[in-house]
Design a protein around this motif. Structure first.
Motif, short mmCIF file in Angstrom:
data_model
loop_
_atom_site.label_atom_id
_atom_site.label_comp_id
_atom_site.label_asym_id
_atom_site.label_seq_id
_atom_site.Cartn_x
_atom_site.Cartn_y
_atom_site.Cartn_z
N ALA A 152 40.50 50.39 53.61
CA ALA A 152 39.31 50.08 52.83
C ALA A 152 38.46 51.32 52.62
CB ALA A 152 38.50 48.99 53.54
N THR A 153 38.38 52.17 53.64
CA THR A 153 37.64 53.42 53.49
C THR A 153 38.32 54.35 52.51
OG1 THR A 153 36.81 53.22 55.76
CG2 THR A 153 36.72 55.40 54.75
N ALA A 154 39.65 54.38 52.54
CA ALA A 154 40.40 55.28 51.67
C ALA A 154 40.22 54.93 50.19
CB ALA A 154 41.87 55.27 52.04
N VAL A 155 40.20 53.63 49.87
CA VAL A 155 40.07 53.22 48.47
C VAL A 155 38.62 53.01 48.07
CG1 VAL A 155 42.35 52.16 48.49
CG2 VAL A 155 40.35 50.76 49.00
N GLY A 156 37.74 52.91 49.05
CA GLY A 156 36.32 52.75 48.76
C GLY A 156 35.91 51.38 48.27
N ASP A 157 36.72 50.37 48.51
CA ASP A 157 36.40 49.01 48.05
C ASP A 157 37.00 48.01 49.02
OD1 ASP A 157 36.15 46.55 46.71
OD2 ASP A 157 36.23 47.53 44.75
N ARG A 158 36.16 47.34 49.77
CA ARG A 158 36.65 46.39 50.76
C ARG A 158 37.27 45.15 50.11
NH1 ARG A 158 34.68 47.72 55.79
NH2 ARG A 158 35.19 45.66 56.60
N LYS A 159 36.75 44.74 48.96
CA LYS A 159 37.31 43.56 48.30
C LYS A 159 38.72 43.83 47.80
CE LYS A 159 32.94 41.46 46.85
NZ LYS A 159 32.13 40.99 45.70
N VAL A 160 38.93 45.01 47.22
CA VAL A 160 40.28 45.37 46.77
C VAL A 160 41.24 45.44 47.95
CG1 VAL A 160 41.66 47.19 45.72
CG2 VAL A 160 39.47 46.56 44.72
N ALA A 161 40.75 46.00 49.07
CA ALA A 161 41.59 46.09 50.26
C ALA A 161 41.95 44.70 50.77
CB ALA A 161 40.87 46.88 51.34
N ALA A 162 40.98 43.80 50.81
CA ALA A 162 41.26 42.44 51.27
C ALA A 162 42.24 41.73 50.36
CB ALA A 162 39.94 41.65 51.37
N LEU A 163 42.06 41.90 49.04
CA LEU A 163 42.97 41.27 48.08
C LEU A 163 44.38 41.81 48.21
CD1 LEU A 163 43.38 39.36 45.67
CD2 LEU A 163 42.70 41.25 44.17
N ALA A 164 44.49 43.13 48.40
CA ALA A 164 45.82 43.74 48.51
C ALA A 164 46.55 43.25 49.76
CB ALA A 164 45.68 45.26 48.55
N ILE A 165 45.85 43.16 50.87
CA ILE A 165 46.48 42.70 52.11
C ILE A 165 46.92 41.25 51.98
CG2 ILE A 165 46.02 42.19 54.54
CD1 ILE A 165 44.22 44.71 54.52
N GLY A 166 46.07 40.43 51.36
CA GLY A 166 46.44 39.03 51.17
C GLY A 166 47.64 38.87 50.25
N ARG A 167 47.67 39.59 49.15
CA ARG A 167 48.79 39.48 48.21
C ARG A 167 50.08 40.05 48.81
NH1 ARG A 167 47.61 41.11 42.11
NH2 ARG A 167 49.75 40.32 42.06
N ALA A 168 49.96 41.14 49.57
CA ALA A 168 51.15 41.71 50.21
C ALA A 168 51.72 40.73 51.22
CB ALA A 168 50.80 43.03 50.87
N ALA A 169 50.85 40.04 51.96
CA ALA A 169 51.33 39.08 52.95
C ALA A 169 52.00 37.89 52.28
CB ALA A 169 50.16 38.60 53.81
N LEU A 170 51.44 37.41 51.17
CA LEU A 170 52.06 36.29 50.45
C LEU A 170 53.39 36.70 49.85
CD1 LEU A 170 48.97 34.75 48.61
CD2 LEU A 170 50.22 33.80 50.57
N ALA A 171 53.47 37.92 49.33
CA ALA A 171 54.72 38.38 48.72
C ALA A 171 55.79 38.64 49.76
CB ALA A 171 54.47 39.65 47.91
N GLY A 172 55.38 39.03 50.97
CA GLY A 172 56.34 39.42 51.99
C GLY A 172 56.72 38.33 52.95
N HIS A 173 56.43 37.06 52.63
CA HIS A 173 56.75 35.99 53.58
C HIS A 173 58.23 35.76 53.73
CE1 HIS A 173 57.06 33.71 49.82
NE2 HIS A 173 57.71 32.78 50.50
N THR A 174 59.03 36.25 52.76
CA THR A 174 60.48 36.10 52.87
C THR A 174 61.17 37.42 53.21
OG1 THR A 174 60.73 36.48 50.48
CG2 THR A 174 60.53 34.19 51.22
#
Length: 307
Positions: free
Chosen positions: A216-238
């Motif tokens: 989140a610090t690297a990209v400067g946006d906590r919302k983008v970081a949260a969205l990316a982690i959530g989407r990566a987790a949903l995509a990687g469930h298989t």
């Protein structure tokens, strides 16, 4: 020796739950250091206690006593032969478990890194595998080799450019923060005392949270970081089974991690728990040192030397 030698074997049953509860109120980095260092100290003291018990029993054997020129009883009836035998068996089991964990945390990740470099397309510290399944993880460096970030083509397609940046920053934070060392220390500690296994989940969560904050610090946006982690987790469930000791942004309680990024909170560490943990750690170390000093003094007396 007296009761002091037994306390380091019992105190992890009290200290480990206290450390787990205390860690819930600390920042991720402080949590990782607290859990890993507490586990290492408790494991070292309990292993030392087993060694002292086994050693005290061995010194009562005639061949060992003759080799050490012991002319008097060393420990009397304070350490029985059955107790020493049990301690020796447990100490051997600890040694076998330690060897197994060293292999799992050092040799297997190195093999996985070589395989990733062989079958993937490498650029800097990033290796892209041609795989439709979405997955991403960090492999630790060893033997002078840098760590590797492994990402599948399926994961890259599942995220937009900003989310990919978050994902790579998260995995890179695992490598630069040497998070694998914390896991290795705890794994070795758990091999020494089973009660310390309750610290695995909170340590893993703390390391993932620390990498989340770094991303989140690297990209400067906590919302983008949260969205990316959530989407990566949903995509990687298989995703396929990852190599041992690989750290990934898609593991752990992802909803809690996303919530922590969106609504950061700071809890106050309970002073009573902190005092309890500090007392348990101090008592464990003190008892182990006292037992060692007591055994050393008994050996000197048995050798006819002034204590």
């Amino acid at each position: 020796m007296n009761i002091a030698v037994w306390l380091p074997l019992l105190l992890p049953l009290l200290a480990a739950p206290a450390a787990r509860r205390l860690a819930a109120a600390l920042p991720p980095r402080a949590t990782a250091w607290l859990l890993a260092s507490s586990a290492a100290l408790l494991a070292a003291c309990s292993t030392a206690a087993l060694g002292l018990l086994a050693g005290a029993g061995a010194l009562r054997l005639p061949p060992v006593a003759a080799f050490g020129h012991l002319v008097l009883p060393v420990v009397g009836d304070q350490v029985t032969v059955p107790a020493a035998c049990v301690a020796a068996v447990l100490l051997a089991a600890v040694a076998v478990a330690l060897v197994r964990e060293v292999r799992r945390h050092l040799l297997l990740p190195a093999r996985a890194r070589r395989e990733a470099d062989r079958y993937g397309s490498a650029a800097g510290d990033l290796t892209v595998l041609s795989d439709s399944r979405a997955d991403a993880y960090a492999l630790p460096g060893s033997f002078g080799q840098p760590g590797r970030i492994v990402v599948t083509s399926g994961m890259l397609r599942a995220l937009d450019p900003a989310e990919r940046e978050v994902l790579l920053a998260h995995e890179r934070a695992h490598i630069t923060g040497r998070h694998h060392l914390f896991l290795t220390v705890l794994a070795l500690a758990c091999a020494c005392h089973p009660a310390l296994r309750v610290l695995r989940t909170p340590l893993s969560y703390a390391l993932e949270r620390g990498a989340d904050e770094a991303a989140a610090t690297a990209v400067g946006d906590r919302k983008v970081a949260a969205l990316a982690i959530g989407r990566a987790a949903l995509a990687g469930h298989t995703a396929a089974v990852r190599p041992h000791a690989a750290l990934s942004a898609t593991t752990g309680p992802v909803p809690m991690r996303v919530s922590a990024l969106l609504t950061p909170r700071r809890a106050r560490a309970p002073r009573a728990l902190a005092a309890l943990l500090a007392a348990a750690l101090t008592l464990s170390a003190g008892c182990a040192l006292h037992a060692a000093y007591d055994l050393h003094g008994s050996i000197e007396v048995a050798q006819g030397e002034p204590r």
